[in-house]
Scaffold this active site. Structure first.
Site, short mmCIF file in Angstrom:
data_model
loop_
_atom_site.label_atom_id
_atom_site.label_comp_id
_atom_site.label_asym_id
_atom_site.label_seq_id
_atom_site.Cartn_x
_atom_site.Cartn_y
_atom_site.Cartn_z
N GLU A 37 -12.02 76.46 -66.97
CA GLU A 37 -11.55 75.07 -66.49
C GLU A 37 -10.93 75.32 -65.16
OE1 GLU A 37 -8.12 72.31 -65.72
OE2 GLU A 37 -7.82 74.29 -66.04
N CYS B 22 -10.80 46.91 -66.72
CA CYS B 22 -11.50 47.66 -66.97
C CYS B 22 -12.33 47.61 -68.31
CB CYS B 22 -10.94 49.19 -66.76
SG CYS B 22 -9.73 49.64 -68.02
N TYR C 218 -1.24 48.87 -65.75
CA TYR C 218 -1.93 50.00 -66.71
C TYR C 218 -2.88 50.91 -65.30
CZ TYR C 218 -6.84 48.22 -66.61
OH TYR C 218 -7.92 47.82 -66.14
N TRP D 222 -6.01 41.92 -61.42
CA TRP D 222 -4.93 42.72 -61.83
C TRP D 222 -3.51 42.18 -61.41
CZ3 TRP D 222 -9.75 44.60 -60.59
CH2 TRP D 222 -10.23 45.20 -61.41
N ASP E 185 -5.92 68.12 -60.24
CA ASP E 185 -4.39 68.72 -60.33
C ASP E 185 -3.42 67.62 -59.84
OD1 ASP E 185 -5.26 70.85 -61.64
OD2 ASP E 185 -4.75 72.34 -60.24
N GLU F 189 -8.04 73.07 -71.19
CA GLU F 189 -6.94 73.17 -70.19
C GLU F 189 -6.23 74.36 -70.07
OE1 GLU F 189 -6.32 71.22 -68.07
OE2 GLU F 189 -6.64 69.13 -68.52
N HIS G 292 -7.92 54.31 -68.66
CA HIS G 292 -9.10 53.93 -67.91
C HIS G 292 -10.43 53.72 -68.80
CE1 HIS G 292 -11.56 52.04 -65.09
NE2 HIS G 292 -12.34 53.18 -64.47
N ASP H 25 -19.33 54.20 -64.36
CA ASP H 25 -17.98 52.95 -64.33
C ASP H 25 -18.20 51.88 -63.63
OD1 ASP H 25 -15.34 52.21 -63.96
OD2 ASP H 25 -14.49 54.11 -63.37
N ASN I 131 -9.73 65.73 -64.30
CA ASN I 131 -9.56 67.01 -64.15
C ASN I 131 -8.98 67.50 -62.89
OD1 ASN I 131 -8.96 69.52 -65.43
ND2 ASN I 131 -11.13 70.22 -64.95
#
Length: 770
Positions: A534, A358, A603, A322, A482, A529, A417, A440, A480
């Site tokens: 949620e 990625c 990115y 990167w 915060d 959302e 990503h 991943d 998800n």
């Protein structure tokens, strides 16, 4: 076919310590015994009366005596040739492995451009065996042997003995004769849906009254066993044929990049059926050094592949980079497909290919899983969080003046990503957690000591059950978490001053089934959302994190802040313009000082350089909506551009009257032009086709040493075109000649590589006629 022969007597000693039996105590002699051993000579010296020296007549008499007792119908045998005539041996094996034949068509492996025998588990296949004489069901026996790995073991299911039965049954290794024609027999062979995948060596063992014979292993008869999404009893079973066509058999895909407001798409050539790719995928598994006995479980295989696609710790397929400096390798933005990468990896005997990011890791991962038979798709997440402290929150630390404290801000938010979903049942988890699993292969954090992630059940991620394996907490934070802002107090402690609850995990995207459209799958990863479900999921997940107390922050009161962008956003080489909107919903005046900072970022969300800071005093009248035009000139950012050309505007401020804190970050990319590809004449298999490739330099500077990369499955193999320099704002075109080798719809891909400009690519559809 050459065979190895063993007498029935020899078999009794297999697996036991070797023994020596004196000649005068033997009940029977070996037919081919011609020389006495050392023990016998010693016994003759000790007791010559009991062990006289044998002569030719004695040997002949012994053979005659054996035959008088019923061996070979009383006929004397004086050599090995007559024994060979009655011994049942395999002369040839025909696996009927033609690409267009019954086996590979029925097993959906006819697209593999290889002459290997490729089948799927949990399904029968047919084969011919030619014997030295007709097979007798009354007196002869036959079974198949399959071996995989360095130490095949029956108990570990890596040495499989397949018996001959009257009728094969589902769920087990069995073979049955379905046709017999003199010396030839057609067998129907069945495998269980839990069979170990990989490459097996095949031999056939026959037994008759005269002994046993084992066919010599022929590499041409090796069997590649794959997962079977068409088999209901296989844990990777997928019941939609349209989805199987897309997620297993489609060799061209797409991934999405950019920002939530500017989503770009790029084609990727998976090439899982290209000649040599299946062998390369098996090589990747073998390179992992994991036991073959675990290769029947897709959860384990997916986890192994996730670790092997990246290089840290295990010399996997791709080395990540990167830095923006790619000398000694290939820039990640240049790759357009997986074939070149996997072939380079196996050609170098397992040295990591340079370089990947990625989307490259994810593209190669999709290729490997589809090749091995696991349904898989490439997934892009926009505003993707990287949680570094298992808090399941994304934390931003500010000083007393609301300026970012860089050395504390370890968490990051990637503009986008790319990872993968794969489909499988999860018998290791509570019911309801099967289906799509997130995996991943980009090396970010370790999982049980390896740089891998997943498979994480999307159902578990959606409900906040982050305690379920594997790595659900990390995936949950990506989509998800915060974003919580902390301000340093005078005593050095931090207080939570603001939180953003709808920032992470936006427009989670994958290629739609059967088309090139973008399919938004955000609802598979999380509830709507702001909904009650949620918020419950977030609270459930964060109760297992390291900052469960972070949910006492009061919400913003009566002033809101929003950043928007017109159209598709600015093009690289031009000025960037945004709109900042502040809304005062109160009936009173509000005053604030708005701090702004613009950064060039990778990115991945990693900071590269700050290009501008400003400070604006604002006086908002009651119920006023105030809009600010914000712009950034090209000259301010041109020397700081990195891959993906991403910029981040950070705004923060405090309302003087209420002490309400406003804070937001807006990430946008600078759009790059497309490469235009147009075929000049119609495309026909075996006939030369001319294709025009066009491109316009958007920058007010010369592009140096430009290289075009072109490839297309069934059209031409990946190669480079060294073009040279392209002047400022200049348009160029070149003609590429190719000869299509496969009919049907094809895609031709092109990308541009140079120091000054990255992420430039193009694709065109070409219908090739027979």
């Amino acid at each position: 076919m050459p065979v190895e022969t063993r007498s029935i007597r020899d078999r009794s000693a297999v697996g036991r310590f070797p023994s020596v039996t004196p000649k005068f105590l033997e009940d029977e002699e070996e037919e081919d015994a011609e020389e006495e051993n050392a023990c016998q000579r010693w016994l003759r010296k000790v007791c010559p009366c009991c062990c006289p020296e044998a002569n030719d007549d004695d040997i002949t008499d012994g053979l005659l005596k054996k035959n008088e007792n019923g061996i070979n119908g009383g006929k004397p045998v004086t050599g090995g040739s007559e024994l060979d005539e009655v011994l049942l041996k395999v002369q040839s094996i025909d696996l009927m492995k033609s690409k267009s034949g019954e086996n590979r068509t029925a097993h959906h492996t006819n697209l593999y451009q290889s002459d290997d025998f490729i089948i799927r588990r949990g399904q029968t296949f047919l084969m011919w065996i030619t014997l030295s004489r007709p097979f007798s069901h009354d007196t002869d026996k036959l079974h198949l042997q399959l071996k995989t790995g360095p130490l095949p073991t029956v108990s570990k299911r890596t040495h499989v003995i397949i018996p001959l039965v009257e009728e094969v049954k589902d769920g087990r290794w069995e073979a049955a004769v379905v046709r017999q024609d003199d010396k030839k027999m057609m067998l129907s062979v069945n495998s269980p849906p839990t069979a170990v995948i990989g490459r097996y060596q095949l031999t056939v063992e026959t037994t008759s009254a005269n002994g046993q014979a084992v066919s010599t292993h022929d590499p041409a008869n090796d069997i590649y066993m794959l997962f079977n999404p068409w088999c209901e009893d296989d844990t990777v079973f997928l019941d939609s044929e349209d989805e199987r066509q897309e997620y297993v058999l489609n060799d061209i895909g797409r991934y999405y990049y950019g920002t939530p407001n500017q989503i770009g798409a790029r084609a990727w050539s998976h090439g899982q059926f290209d000649d040599g790719i299946l062998a390369a995928c098996v090589f990747v598994l073998e390179k992992s050094g994991t036991p073959r006995s675990g290769w029947g479980d897709p959860v384990n295989v997916v986890r192994v592949i996730s670790a092997m696609i990246n290089s840290p710790g295990d010399s996997g397929v791709l080395e990540g980079n990167w830095s923006g400096e790619y000398s000694g390798g290939t820039s990640p933005t240049v790759w357009s497909g997986s074939v070149e990468i996997l072939k380079e990896y196996i050609k170098s005997n397992g040295n990591p290919v340079k370089y990947g990011q990625c989307w490259v890791f994810a593209g190669v991962f999709t290729t490997v899983l589809r090749c091995l038979g696991v349904p898989c798709r490439t997934v892009s997440n926009f505003s993707s969080a990287h949680d570094t402290d298992v808090s399941l929150t994304t934390d931003v630390y500010l000083d007393e003046n609301l300026d970012p404290i860089d050395h504390l801000n370890a968490d990051s938010i990637w503009n986008f990503h790319v990872w993968n979903d794969c489909w499988m049942a999860r018998p290791d988890l509570p019911p309801g957690n099967g289906g799509w699993q997130a995996v991943d292969s980009t090396p970010q954090e370790t999982s049980q000591g390896s740089y891998c992630c997943g498979p994480a059940s999307l159902a578990a991620v959606r409900s906040g059950q982050v305690f379920l394996k594997h790595d659900c907490s990390f995936v949950f934070a990506e989509v998800n978490s915060d974003k919580i802002y902390w301000q340093r107090n005078l005593d050095g402690t931090f207080s939570q001053i603001y939180s953003e609850k709808k920032l992470m995990g936006r427009f989670i995207s994958t290629k739609a089934v059967g088309t090139d459209e973008r399919n938004d799958i955000t609802d598979l990863y999380k509830h709507t959302e702001g909904s009650v479900q949620e918020r419950i999921a977030v609270e459930t997940a964060c109760s297992y994190g390291s900052k469960a107390e972070a949910y006492s922050c009061p919400a913003a009161k009566d002033v809101s802040l929003e950043v928007t962008m017109d159209g598709e956003g600015p093009e690289i080489g031009s000025d960037a313009e945004l709109t900042i909107t502040l809304r005062n919903d109160s009936s009173e005046q509000r005053m604030l000082i708005l701090h702004g900072q613009v950064d060039v970022i990778y990115y991945t969300g990693v900071h590269k350089a700050t290009v501008r800071k400003d400070r604006t005093e604002l006086d908002l009248q009651p119920n006023e909506v105030h809009s600010l035009k914000w712009s950034l000139e090209y000259k301010n950012y041109k020397d700081q551009l990195v891959d993906q050309g991403a910029l981040m505007l950070t705004l923060s401020g405090r309302i003087k009257e209420t002490q309400q804190v406003l804070a937001t970050q807006f990430i946008f990319r600078l759009r790059t032009p497309d490469i235009i590809i147009k075929p000049i004449v119609r495309a026909v298999v075996g006939e030369k086709l001319a294709v025009k490739i066009s491109f316009t330099n958007p920058l007010p500077q010369v592009l140096k040493a430009v290289i075009f990369h072109v490839e297309g499955l069934g059209l031409l193999t990946a190669h480079k075109i060294h073009y040279g320099d392209i002047a400022s704002r200049a348009s160029v075109s070149l003609t590429e000649h190719l000869v299509p080798s496969l009919p049907g719809p094809r895609k031709l891909l092109a990308s541009l590589d140079c120091k000054q400009l990255t992420q430039v690519h193009g694709v065109t559809d070409i219908m090739v006629e027979e």
